[in-house]
Structure formats: C-alpha cells, structure tokens
Write a protein that holds these residues in place. Structure first.
Motif, PDB file in Angstrom:
ATOM      1  N   LEU A  96       0.845  -1.301   0.055  1.00 26.21           N
ATOM      2  CA  LEU A  96      -0.042   0.071   0.090  1.00 26.21           C
ATOM      3  C   LEU A  96       0.727   1.232   0.035  1.00 26.21           C
ATOM      4  N   ILE A  97       0.556   2.051  -0.741  1.00 26.12           N
ATOM      5  CA  ILE A  97       1.536   3.480  -0.933  1.00 26.12           C
ATOM      6  C   ILE A  97       0.949   4.228   0.192  1.00 26.12           C
ATOM      7  N   ALA A  98      -0.239   4.034   0.739  1.00 29.14           N
ATOM      8  CA  ALA A  98      -0.663   4.967   2.029  1.00 29.14           C
ATOM      9  C   ALA A  98       0.109   4.581   3.068  1.00 29.14           C
ATOM     10  N   ALA A  99       0.537   3.358   3.062  1.00 27.04           N
ATOM     11  CA  ALA A  99       1.334   2.860   4.427  1.00 27.04           C
ATOM     12  C   ALA A  99       2.583   3.778   4.529  1.00 27.04           C
ATOM     13  N   LEU A 100       3.165   3.880   3.360  1.00 28.17           N
ATOM     14  CA  LEU A 100       4.529   4.759   3.368  1.00 28.17           C
ATOM     15  C   LEU A 100       4.420   5.886   4.082  1.00 28.17           C
ATOM     16  N   LEU A 101       3.150   6.613   3.754  1.00 26.41           N
ATOM     17  CA  LEU A 101       3.040   7.831   4.719  1.00 26.41           C
ATOM     18  C   LEU A 101       3.099   7.738   6.106  1.00 26.41           C
ATOM     19  N   ILE A 102       2.333   6.745   6.565  1.00 27.94           N
ATOM     20  CA  ILE A 102       2.438   6.476   8.131  1.00 27.94           C
ATOM     21  C   ILE A 102       3.715   5.987   8.723  1.00 27.94           C
ATOM     22  N   GLY A 103       4.362   5.326   7.775  1.00 29.71           N
ATOM     23  CA  GLY A 103       5.921   4.888   8.175  1.00 29.71           C
ATOM     24  C   GLY A 103       6.873   6.052   8.296  1.00 29.71           C
TER      25      GLY A 103
END
Length: 542
Positions: free
Chosen positions: A354-361
């Motif tokens: 998921l690309i969105a998980a990159l922002l969380i990380g």
C-alpha cells in the motif's frame, strides 16, 4: 573478586543493639532512643529522612552528659551511611568513635571502633587490613570482658561471621567454613538473631559454592532465605537473591538467574545499596553476554564501572545520580532503537502493498528522529552535569588540602602542649632543688610522672590524625624501616605533607640546623644517602 552476598553479610547492626540507660532527669536519653528507632524504621522507606533523624539523635545526645549514648548515636549514624554505601562518611563517624574511645581509655568502644573499621576494609576487599582490625577489636573486647565467653552473643556471632568472610576472601576455605559453622552453632530462635543468622547461612553457602559443593550451597542459601520469613529486610533479601542468581548462572540456568538478579536489583535500588548494585550490575552484564544481548550487557557493565568508581573514589551521591541518569539515557536509547528496528521492518512490508502505508511509516520515522534529538539533548545535559561534577571534585581536592593544613595545626598545638609540660617539669625541678627536704619524695614522683606523660602523647595524637588521612603510612614505614625512632616517624609525616625545613622547625620549636641534622639521619636510615632523590620526593610517592 568476592561476591556481594559476602559483602553485605557484614552490616554492623550486631554492635548497635543495646542502648545505655541514662539518669538524665530531662528525659533526653528517651528522646534519643526514640529518634534512633524512628531513624531505623524510616531508612527502608525514605533514607534521607532516616539520616536526618539519626543526625538529630546525635545532636541531642551531645547536649547531654551520657557518653555511652553519644557514642551509640555516632555508631548508629555511621552504620546508616555504611548501609547506603557511603563508606567515606561512615569512616568519619567510626574514626570519631575510635578517637573518643582512645581519649577516654574505653576498651569496649575501642573494640567497637576497630570492628567498624574492619567492616569498612572488608567491604573494600582489603582482607589483610580487615583481619588486623578485627584482631585488634577482639583484643580490646577480651581486655574488657576477660574471656571470649563473657562477650555478648551478638558480638561473638559478628566476629565468627566476619572472620569467616576474611578467610574466604584470602582463599582459606576450611578456616572460613570453621568460623561460620562455629557462629551457626551459637544461634538460637530469638528474633534479634534473624539478621546475623541470615548472613551466616548465606556466607556458608558462598563457602560451599567456592568448594564446588552446589547442593550444600543451595541448602544454605535457602536456609538463609527462610530466616527472613518473619522480617521485612530488603538488604538481606537482596543479598540472598544475588547469591542464588550467581549459583543458577554457574549451573547454566540463565533464566532463573535473571529472575533473582532483577529482584535483587530492585530491592537494592529501593534502599540505595550502591555496593549491592555494583555487584548485581557486574553479574547482569556477564549474564546478558551469555544470552548474546550485547546492548544490555554493555549497559550493565558501564553501570557496574560507575558504581565501582563511586565506591573506590568515595564520591558523593550526586555522582551516583549522574550514573543513574546515564543508565536511564542508555536504556531509553536502546528502547528507541528497538522500536525503530521493529517498525522499520513493518515499513518495508507495508510499502510493498500500500502506498498509503508509506506515509504512516514516514511519520513514525520523523517521530523517532525527534525523540532521538530529545535524547541527544539529554546527553548534552549529562555532559554539562559531568563538568559540574568535575568542578565539585576539584573542590573536594581543595578540602583534602585544607584537612592536611588542619592536621599540621593540630600537630603544632600538640607539640606546643608538650613544650608546656617540659617547662612545667623544669619548674618543678628547680622547686625540688630549692624546696624543703620533707617534700623530696613527692616531688621526685611528680617529676617522673610528668616525664612519662610528656613522652608520647603528642606524637600519638598526631599519628592518629595523620593515619586517618594516610591509611597504612606508619605501618608500611615501620615494616620497611623498623629502626626508625619516634622523631624519625614524625619527621617522615611532616615530609609526607611536603613541609619545608623552615616550616618543620617552626612547628616543632627546633632550630633549622637541628631539623637538617634530623633529615640527614633519616636519609641514612632509609638508604637514600647515595641517591639523588630528595626526601620530599621520596615521601611524596610513598
């Protein structure tokens, strides 16, 4: 190195059980006893308050006339500092007891004073000197009570326990076993013996452990633990836990050892037992090394060294606070690192799906970096604190120099007193020559007493003060150069203080030429005649 289970078996409470009765009509002695009891009760909960109560008891005792109560309150305060691991402060009070007892020619308190100094030396693992102190203590107790059987049971148990530890430290295991078993044979079921019985069984376990008899060691350790079922005594419980941790670690049961070590660490930390904490940290470092947890091993190794420095250099509790802040910083940094590694792995898995998980990380990484900056800021604060501690150490060195000057002044006063006695002796001599014949025998007797009294008191007082600052100086000097006279020893002490010939002459009332001749004789006796090394250089490093 001797284990902590042996060291904490030396708590000098066996000498502080009896509070002397006082005939003080104001009831001050009752207040002193109450303050001492409150002090002991508070120590396990709030050691600072316990110390303050002990100081108040000593101050109140000194306002009265009961010398025994004054000495008891001094012993109690020294014992409290000892239990906290502040051995330099404890030594001050134990030395005060010895000096007062010497002045009063009190054999009982002379024995207690040497006993306490022996305990200090035993904790510092100086077994030979500890043995010498205990032998002196036993000699004074025997002088007071005529035979060992007449000495109180508490004190006899203390001697058996501590001589056992001495022999164990010297590697004389059979003598150690014999002493400790002799103490155990004297025990009965009274509650007042719970502390010393716990120490004896724990130390016997250490002896069996050294002898390689693990089964007997376990039996003794658990007997020691069983003694504490009726008493809440954190110091002794920590001691036994550490012993059990060591034997489990030796047998390879690391998980069980870890449990006992951590329990001991928590208990020792609760009463600020720095000697305990030093040994526990050393064992935990070794254990984590075997578990291949190098971060934890390194952390506890650093903490062990910090506590060792504190004990050896006799620094104040601010030094210990710095060490505690250092370990807190290390643990926090280690936790943050583990947290970062754990979330970094998750970050790589999530980015694959998921690309969105990159922002969380990324947000988590940013947060961790902020925390790391905060930790670095704490590190800067620690460095500033280290500078402050260094400044305080400089001030302590200045205090030591002032102590040297004060000791020199005391020596000058003592020698001036000696000169006064000499003048009095001369006056009595003249009076004897011109007086009436009927007083001839009385005058001769008085003259003889004065000459005897004036011969050694000044030097004895000076040596006692000097010896408390430079421990073992006179013993070493007389061992290497047994032909030195009393004047040679005094001159050696002045040279150790780096006094000039002119200053020595001013203090002793001698001419400069007389002092120079004394220096020449001293050079010859210590075999420096053909050496280019000066006496001041020789004694500076002695």
């Amino acid at each position: 190195m001797l284990s902590i289970s042996l060291l904490v078996g030396l708590l000098p409470q066996v000498l502080s059980k009896q509070i002397p009765n006082s005939s003080d009509p104001r009831g001050d002695s009752i207040q002193v006893v109450e303050l001492l009891d409150r002090s002991k009760a508070e120590l396990s909960k709030d050691y600072k308050k316990g110390i303050e109560l002990a100081k108040e008891a000593k101050l109140l005792a000194e306002q009265g006339t009961d010398q025994g109560l004054i000495m008891q309150s001094t012993l109690n305060l020294g014992t409290l500092y000892f239990n906290l691991g502040l051995y330099d402060k404890a030594t001050d009070f134990f030395t005060e007891i010895l000096q007062t007892a010497t002045k009063n020619q009190d054999d009982e308190w002379m024995g207690k004073g040497y006993y306490q100094l022996g305990v200090i030396r035993l904790v510092m693992e100086d077994y030979e000197l500890a043995k010498n102190h205990f032998v002196k203590a036993k000699k004074f107790f025997l002088k007071k009570h005529k035979s060992f059987d007449q000495i109180s049971l508490n004190i006899k148990l203390g001697f058996h326990n501590n001589f056992g530890v001495v022999y164990l430290g010297l590697g004389e295991l059979e003598l150690a076993k014999s002493e400790i078993e002799a103490g155990i044979a004297l025990l009965d079921e009274r509650e007042e013996f719970i502390i010393v019985s716990t120490q004896l069984f724990n130390n016997l376990g250490d002896v069996y452990f050294k002898l390689g008899d693990s089964a007997a060691a376990f039996e003794s350790y658990f007997k020691a633990k069983d003694q504490l079922r009726l008493m809440d005594q954190a110091q002794l419980e920590a001691m036994v836990n550490i012993s059990l941790g060591k034997i489990f670690m030796a047998q390879g049961d690391l998980e069980e050892a870890l449990i006992y070590f951590h329990e001991g660490f928590v208990l020792a930390n609760s009463f600020q037992g720095y000697s305990h904490l030093k040994h526990i940290s050393t064992n935990l470092s070794e254990l984590y090394e075997q578990l291949d947890q190098r971060d934890s091993a390194f952390t506890y190794l650093q903490l062990s060294k910090a506590y060792q420095d504190s004990l050896n250099l006799k620094k104040t509790t601010e030094k210990v606070l710095q060490e505690e802040m250092l370990i807190a910083f290390s643990e926090e940094k280690s936790q943050l690192k583990r947290f970062y590694d754990r979330n970094k792995a998750v970050f790589y898995v999530v980015i694959m799906f998921l690309i969105a998980a990159l922002l969380i990380g990324m947000n988590r990484v940013i947060l961790i970096k902020k925390n790391l900056k905060h930790v670095e800021s704490k590190k800067d604060n620690l460095q500033n604190l280290a500078v402050q501690v260094q400044h305080e150490n400089t001030e302590l060195k200045l205090e030591v120099e002032q102590t040297k000057k004060d000791m020199t002044l005391k020596a000058m006063q003592a020698i001036q007193k000696e000169g006064t006695l000499k003048q009095l002796a001369e006056t009595l001599t003249k009076s004897n020559h011109s007086g009436k014949p009927v007083h001839q025998q009385e005058l001769e007797r008085l003259l003889d007493e004065l000459k005897i009294d004036q011969s050694g008191n000044a030097l004895s007082d000076f040596e006692l003060r000097f010896g408390s600052l430079y421990v073992g100086f006179f013993e070493k000097l007389m061992e290497e150069f047994p032909n030195l006279s009393l004047n040679d020893r005094r001159l050696s002490a002045f040279l150790k203080l780096q006094l000039t010939t002119k200053e020595i002459a001013a203090i002793t009332g001698q001419s400069i030429r007389a002092v120079e001749l004394g220096r020449i004789r001293l050079r010859k006796k210590i075999a420096l005649t053909n050496s280019n090394k000066s006496l001041n250089e020789f004694f500076l490093d002695y």
